[in-house]
Design an enzyme around this catalytic site. Structure first.
Site, mmCIF file in Angstrom:
data_model
loop_
_atom_site.group_PDB
_atom_site.id
_atom_site.type_symbol
_atom_site.label_atom_id
_atom_site.label_comp_id
_atom_site.label_asym_id
_atom_site.label_seq_id
_atom_site.Cartn_x
_atom_site.Cartn_y
_atom_site.Cartn_z
ATOM 1 N N ALA A 1 58.682 0.693 11.287
ATOM 2 C CA ALA A 1 59.325 0.824 10.761
ATOM 3 C C ALA A 1 59.132 1.470 9.254
ATOM 4 C CB ALA A 1 60.318 1.072 11.477
ATOM 5 N N ALA B 1 61.641 2.716 5.574
ATOM 6 C CA ALA B 1 62.627 3.230 4.949
ATOM 7 C C ALA B 1 62.866 3.077 3.844
ATOM 8 C CB ALA B 1 64.188 2.565 5.275
ATOM 9 N N SER B 2 63.744 3.322 2.605
ATOM 10 C CA SER B 2 63.700 3.441 1.139
ATOM 11 C C SER B 2 63.333 2.718 0.564
ATOM 12 C CB SER B 2 64.551 4.652 0.987
ATOM 13 O OG SER B 2 66.021 3.657 1.021
ATOM 14 N N ALA C 1 62.260 -0.530 1.602
ATOM 15 C CA ALA C 1 61.346 -1.881 2.930
ATOM 16 C C ALA C 1 60.773 -1.698 3.770
ATOM 17 C CB ALA C 1 61.728 -3.166 2.584
ATOM 18 N N GLN C 2 59.798 -1.489 4.446
ATOM 19 C CA GLN C 2 59.745 -1.454 5.788
ATOM 20 C C GLN C 2 59.499 -3.169 6.908
ATOM 21 O OE1 GLN C 2 55.514 0.828 4.953
ATOM 22 N NE2 GLN C 2 54.667 -0.670 5.219
ATOM 23 N N VAL C 3 58.458 -2.530 8.347
ATOM 24 C CA VAL C 3 59.661 -3.492 9.435
ATOM 25 C C VAL C 3 57.796 -3.320 9.641
ATOM 26 C CG1 VAL C 3 60.726 -4.472 11.360
ATOM 27 C CG2 VAL C 3 61.111 -3.453 9.225
ATOM 28 N N LYS D 1 59.825 -7.871 7.258
ATOM 29 C CA LYS D 1 60.526 -6.536 6.964
ATOM 30 C C LYS D 1 59.784 -7.220 4.911
ATOM 31 C CE LYS D 1 64.714 -4.615 5.059
ATOM 32 N NZ LYS D 1 66.189 -4.568 5.465
ATOM 33 N N ASP E 1 75.654 -0.638 5.983
ATOM 34 C CA ASP E 1 74.676 0.483 6.620
ATOM 35 C C ASP E 1 74.499 0.793 7.666
ATOM 36 O OD1 ASP E 1 72.892 2.259 5.306
ATOM 37 O OD2 ASP E 1 71.348 1.220 5.294
#
Length: 504
Positions: free
Chosen positions: A113, A115-116, A118-120, A137, A272
């Protein structure tokens, strides 16, 4: 946005001529490879930077505002942003932990995954507890600089708005951006997100049907967060939820009540809560991840929220108005009765209606007009709450389009009021006030000494006058001379301008 085809979403029929012309010109510079409007909008927001991706994530929860298809296309921004390369992620993790990657993880898979911020990655670790799967993360390279650049632009825009649109000053655009800047600064340190996970876990330990991942503190640093791997179905996967046999309307109510319980009972909440950050496990429990953005409310704000919601639920608009005045959110020179009437105009059209019958855009427009009429100031401490409530309502609506938000909120609000404004709450408040009084009495002697020193200093000023050091006098003289020089220069330029004008 024009290059990526996002302007295809705009219907020029309702636009004024000047705006229609601008949209037409924008369509001329579309890329040949531009996608359909909503997908083009998602691509444009992603290219503009992480701040704009956050905007797209918010719009994805509001199909009533942007349309169902557009909201669906924007959902990819919640966790399907283009990832950065694996080798960069591995290097960033090793640098943040200060150790070779192989010494901390037995395996680090590709990103699952992004996002704006970070990524996992899915990874495995082997330690005294055996081999287990974890989620890692990692911050995007250079994301701090990009957010800083975006925030500078936002500050410039906010200052321009305050300068040239005086009516918007009560909304405090600069303060709003300052709140966003603080939130972003916190989100850039993953140790603080780990702390938020730990605090939420303590607050909700006894809550049925809700939990958060456990933190692996040994493998967590400023730029890396390692936590328990969650197996479940994302709330954004409605087909998967239905196939797993989960009750979607019940989940919608659970999401709404969970948020309200955390905000009012604990004063600390996930800010969020878009569908990409919420999972449903095999037992039907809700699991929240990504606590980079959180909100906190003091007792005063929690009481304000509870009484406002309760007032709308029981349609006591007079009490809602009184609470606004008691909290100082509306200037005292305004009329309580007139404000109550304005609130009735907002509350009656939406009471006892299901979510699909409410025009949120129309409601927000009416609320803006009412608050402007009564000179209500923006409250920075409530900004995160207001933003999250809108997102949570959008998530709940996606699961149950006929959700009655007032009936759903009623049990949680009633529970808080009974607990905090009932006999037990009154007794606890009395004990707290007695403690504060005792601390004030204990500090009395020191306060009297301070007052005595201040009175002596004031007496010396009265009898001896103010004295200035030589450096201070020279600085004042220099300032006067500089001001006189620039004033004389301005007069000379003005005179020359008049002469040139007369004899041209």
């Amino acid at each position: 946005m024009a290059r990526e085809g996002a302007l295809r979403l705009v219907d020029p029929i309702d636009l004024p001529p000047a705006a229609r012309t601008l949209v037409g010109l924008g369509r001329l510079i579309e890329r040949r490879s531009a996608r359909d409007g909503a997908e083009g909008l998602a691509r444009a927001l992603q290219r503009l930077g992480p701040s704009y991706v956050k905007l797209g994530q918010f719009l994805a929860t509001r199909p009533d505002v942007v349309g169902i298809q557009t909201a669906r296309d924007l959902e990819r921004l919640q966790d399907q942003v283009d990832p950065f390369p694996q080798e960069l992620a591995e290097a960033a993790i090793a640098e943040a932990l200060g150790a070779p990657l192989s010494s901390r993880f037995t395996h680090l898979g590709p990103p699952v995954a992004a996002a704006s911020i970070a990524q996992v990655h899915r990874a495995t670790v082997s330690d005294a507890f055996g081999e287990r799967v974890v989620a890692v993360k990692v911050l995007r390279p250079g994301v701090t600089h990009r957010f800083g650049r975006d925030l500078q632009a936002f500050f410039r825009i906010a200052r321009l708005i305050e300068r040239f649109a005086p009516k918007t000053r009560r909304l405090k655009p600069v303060v709003v951006v300052e709140t966003l800047a603080r939130s972003v600064a916190i989100e850039m340190d993953l140790r603080l997100e780990a702390a938020a996970l730990s605090e939420i876990a303590e607050n909700t330990a006894a809550d049925p049907g809700f939990r958060v991942p456990a933190v692996d503190w040994e493998r967590t640093a400023r730029g890396v967060l390692t936590m328990e791997w969650i197996d479940g179905v994302k709330l954004s996967d409605r087909a998967g939820l239905a196939a797993a046999g989960h009750d979607l309307p019940a989940l919608g109510r659970h999401v709404m009540q969970t948020f309200l319980r955390h905000a009012m009972r604990d004063g600390f909440f996930h800010a969020d809560m878009h569908p990409g950050n919420l999972f449903v496990d095999a037992a039907g429990g809700l699991v929240a991840v990504d606590f980079g953005i959180t909100g906190r409310l003091g007792m005063k704000e929690r009481r304000f929220l509870a009484e406002i919601l309760h007032g709308f639920i029981v349609r006591d608009y007079r009490r809602i108005a009184e609470v606004h005045f008691e909290a100082g959110y509306v200037p005292p020179e305004q009329s309580v009765d007139e404000f109550a009437r304005a609130l009735r105009a907002i509350g009656e059209p939406i009471h006892s209606r299901t979510a699909d019958q409410i025009s949120m855009a129309k409601l927000l427009t009416l609320l803006f007009e009412v608050t402007e009429l009564f000179q209500m100031q923006t409250r920075p401490e409530l900004l995160m709450l207001q933003k999250t409530m809108v997102v949570v309502e959008g998530v709940a609506r996606s699961l149950d389009p006929k959700l009655d938000m007032w009936a759903t909120a009623a049990p949680v609000v009633r529970e808080w009021l009974e607990r905090n404004l009932g006999p037990i709450g009154i007794a606890e408040n009395a004990v707290d006030e007695l403690r504060q009084l005792a601390r004030g009495i204990a500090a009395g002697p020191e306060l009297l000494l301070r007052l005595e020193r201040i009175s002596v200093d004031l007496e010396e000023v009265v009898h001896g006058g103010l004295s200035y050091s030589e450096d201070s006098i020279q600085a004042i003289v220099g300032g006067v001379r500089r001001a006189a020089f620039w004033s004389n220069l301005a007069l000379v330029v003005l005179a020359l301008g008049v002469v040139v004008y007369l004899f041209r």
